[in-house]
Design a protein around this motif. Structure first.
Motif, PDB file in Angstrom:
ATOM      1  N   ALA A  17       0.695  -1.218   0.121  1.00 12.99           N
ATOM      2  CA  ALA A  17       0.068   0.056   0.100  1.00 12.99           C
ATOM      3  C   ALA A  17       1.010   1.265   0.016  1.00 12.99           C
ATOM      4  O   ALA A  17       0.432   2.370   0.608  1.00 12.99           O
ATOM      5  CB  ALA A  17      -0.833  -0.052   1.224  1.00 12.99           C
ATOM      6  N   GLY A  69      -0.081   4.947  11.598  1.00  9.73           N
ATOM      7  CA  GLY A  69      -0.409   4.760  10.059  1.00  9.73           C
ATOM      8  C   GLY A  69       0.092   3.897   9.398  1.00  9.73           C
ATOM      9  O   GLY A  69       0.003   3.351   8.188  1.00  9.73           O
ATOM     10  N   ILE A  70       1.146   3.161  10.071  1.00  8.97           N
ATOM     11  CA  ILE A  70       1.996   1.955   9.264  1.00  8.97           C
ATOM     12  C   ILE A  70       1.389   0.644  10.016  1.00  8.97           C
ATOM     13  O   ILE A  70       1.582   0.674  11.295  1.00  8.97           O
ATOM     14  CB  ILE A  70       3.469   1.973   9.466  1.00  8.97           C
ATOM     15  CG1 ILE A  70       3.909   3.205   8.935  1.00  8.97           C
ATOM     16  CG2 ILE A  70       4.135   0.605   9.038  1.00  8.97           C
ATOM     17  CD1 ILE A  70       4.129   3.300   7.225  1.00  8.97           C
ATOM     18  N   LEU A  71       0.701  -0.192   9.562  1.00  5.42           N
ATOM     19  CA  LEU A  71       0.290  -1.409  10.120  1.00  5.42           C
ATOM     20  C   LEU A  71       1.371  -2.545  10.064  1.00  5.42           C
ATOM     21  O   LEU A  71       2.000  -2.500   9.054  1.00  5.42           O
ATOM     22  CB  LEU A  71      -1.004  -1.929   9.554  1.00  5.42           C
ATOM     23  CG  LEU A  71      -2.097  -0.972   9.375  1.00  5.42           C
ATOM     24  CD1 LEU A  71      -3.256  -1.765   8.634  1.00  5.42           C
ATOM     25  CD2 LEU A  71      -2.615  -0.503  10.691  1.00  5.42           C
ATOM     26  N   ASP A  78      -1.729  -9.265  13.824  1.00  2.00           N
ATOM     27  CA  ASP A  78      -1.483  -7.760  14.147  1.00  2.00           C
ATOM     28  C   ASP A  78      -0.318  -7.826  15.207  1.00  2.00           C
ATOM     29  O   ASP A  78      -0.440  -8.518  16.267  1.00  2.00           O
ATOM     30  CB  ASP A  78      -2.597  -7.153  14.783  1.00  2.00           C
ATOM     31  CG  ASP A  78      -2.333  -5.587  15.202  1.00  2.00           C
ATOM     32  OD1 ASP A  78      -1.287  -5.453  15.379  1.00  2.00           O
ATOM     33  OD2 ASP A  78      -3.567  -4.891  14.725  1.00  2.00           O
ATOM     34  N   ILE A  98       2.126  -2.124   6.362  1.00  2.00           N
ATOM     35  CA  ILE A  98       1.109  -1.889   5.178  1.00  2.00           C
ATOM     36  C   ILE A  98       1.040  -0.222   5.645  1.00  2.00           C
ATOM     37  O   ILE A  98       0.780  -0.084   6.843  1.00  2.00           O
ATOM     38  CB  ILE A  98      -0.093  -2.510   5.209  1.00  2.00           C
ATOM     39  CG1 ILE A  98       0.158  -3.883   5.127  1.00  2.00           C
ATOM     40  CG2 ILE A  98      -0.902  -1.958   4.523  1.00  2.00           C
ATOM     41  CD1 ILE A  98      -1.205  -4.811   5.359  1.00  2.00           C
ATOM     42  N   SER A  99       0.997   0.486   4.323  1.00  2.00           N
ATOM     43  CA  SER A  99       0.908   1.768   4.909  1.00  2.00           C
ATOM     44  C   SER A  99      -0.578   2.293   4.709  1.00  2.00           C
ATOM     45  O   SER A  99      -1.069   2.025   3.640  1.00  2.00           O
ATOM     46  CB  SER A  99       1.661   2.866   3.867  1.00  2.00           C
ATOM     47  OG  SER A  99       1.338   4.131   4.010  1.00  2.00           O
ATOM     48  N   THR A 100      -1.099   3.076   5.670  1.00  2.00           N
ATOM     49  CA  THR A 100      -2.254   3.527   5.601  1.00  2.00           C
ATOM     50  C   THR A 100      -2.317   5.186   5.482  1.00  2.00           C
ATOM     51  O   THR A 100      -3.365   5.970   5.548  1.00  2.00           O
ATOM     52  CB  THR A 100      -3.134   3.203   6.801  1.00  2.00           C
ATOM     53  OG1 THR A 100      -2.881   3.958   7.960  1.00  2.00           O
ATOM     54  CG2 THR A 100      -3.388   1.605   6.939  1.00  2.00           C
ATOM     55  N   LEU A 101      -1.226   5.631   5.112  1.00  2.00           N
ATOM     56  CA  LEU A 101      -1.033   7.334   4.828  1.00  2.00           C
ATOM     57  C   LEU A 101      -1.184   7.472   3.521  1.00  2.00           C
ATOM     58  O   LEU A 101      -0.530   6.905   2.613  1.00  2.00           O
ATOM     59  CB  LEU A 101       0.509   7.484   5.174  1.00  2.00           C
ATOM     60  CG  LEU A 101       0.920   6.966   6.816  1.00  2.00           C
ATOM     61  CD1 LEU A 101       2.327   7.475   6.801  1.00  2.00           C
ATOM     62  CD2 LEU A 101       0.086   7.928   7.824  1.00  2.00           C
ATOM     63  N   HIS A 102      -1.988   8.359   3.208  1.00  2.00           N
ATOM     64  CA  HIS A 102      -2.430   8.551   1.652  1.00  2.00           C
ATOM     65  C   HIS A 102      -2.420  10.012   1.667  1.00  2.00           C
ATOM     66  O   HIS A 102      -3.210  10.369   2.419  1.00  2.00           O
ATOM     67  CB  HIS A 102      -3.613   7.873   1.247  1.00  2.00           C
ATOM     68  CG  HIS A 102      -3.496   6.276   1.248  1.00  2.00           C
ATOM     69  ND1 HIS A 102      -2.665   5.716   0.351  1.00  2.00           N
ATOM     70  CD2 HIS A 102      -4.096   5.515   2.053  1.00  2.00           C
ATOM     71  CE1 HIS A 102      -2.841   4.460   0.597  1.00  2.00           C
ATOM     72  NE2 HIS A 102      -3.542   4.067   1.796  1.00  2.00           N
TER      73      HIS A 102
END
Length: 104
Positions: A17, A69-71, A78, A98-102
């Motif tokens: 991501a 923001g980084i899973l 988890d 996984i990045s959730t930063l967009h």
């Protein structure tokens, strides 16, 4: 007394991501880490920062941990359920970031 060499600790790192963009756009890496030492996620993050993080460290690392923001998943679990930074890596572990930063 014969000394026996400690085998390397082999793990897999994966990035998704957009997190891979911070690591030379490589989505999957197989690592062989020095098996003579204990490797926790905290130690792995230091190693990653020093050796393979190629772009904008502030988007991945905050202090001694990953930024919000980084899973982080270890073998599809988890990392918060496994002790986060204290988790001790085991042979053939798969560590996924996984990045959730967009941007927007």
């Amino acid at each position: 007394m014969g000394s026996k060499e400690t085998p390397d600790l082999k793990i897999i790192l994966e990035f998704g991501a957009g997190a891979e963009l911070l690591f030379g756009n490589i989505k999957k890496r197989q690592l062989s880490l020095n098996g003579a030492q204990k490797w926790t996620i905290a130690e792995l993050l230091k190693w990653m920062h020093a050796n393979i993080l190629t772009e904008r460290a502030e988007l991945f690392i905050q202090g001694d941990t990953v930024r919000p923001g980084i899973l982080v998943l270890i073998n599809d679990t988890d990392w918060e359920l496994l002790g986060e930074l204290e988790y001790e890596l085991q042979p053939n572990d798969n560590v996924l970031f996984i990045s959730t930063l967009h941007g927007g």
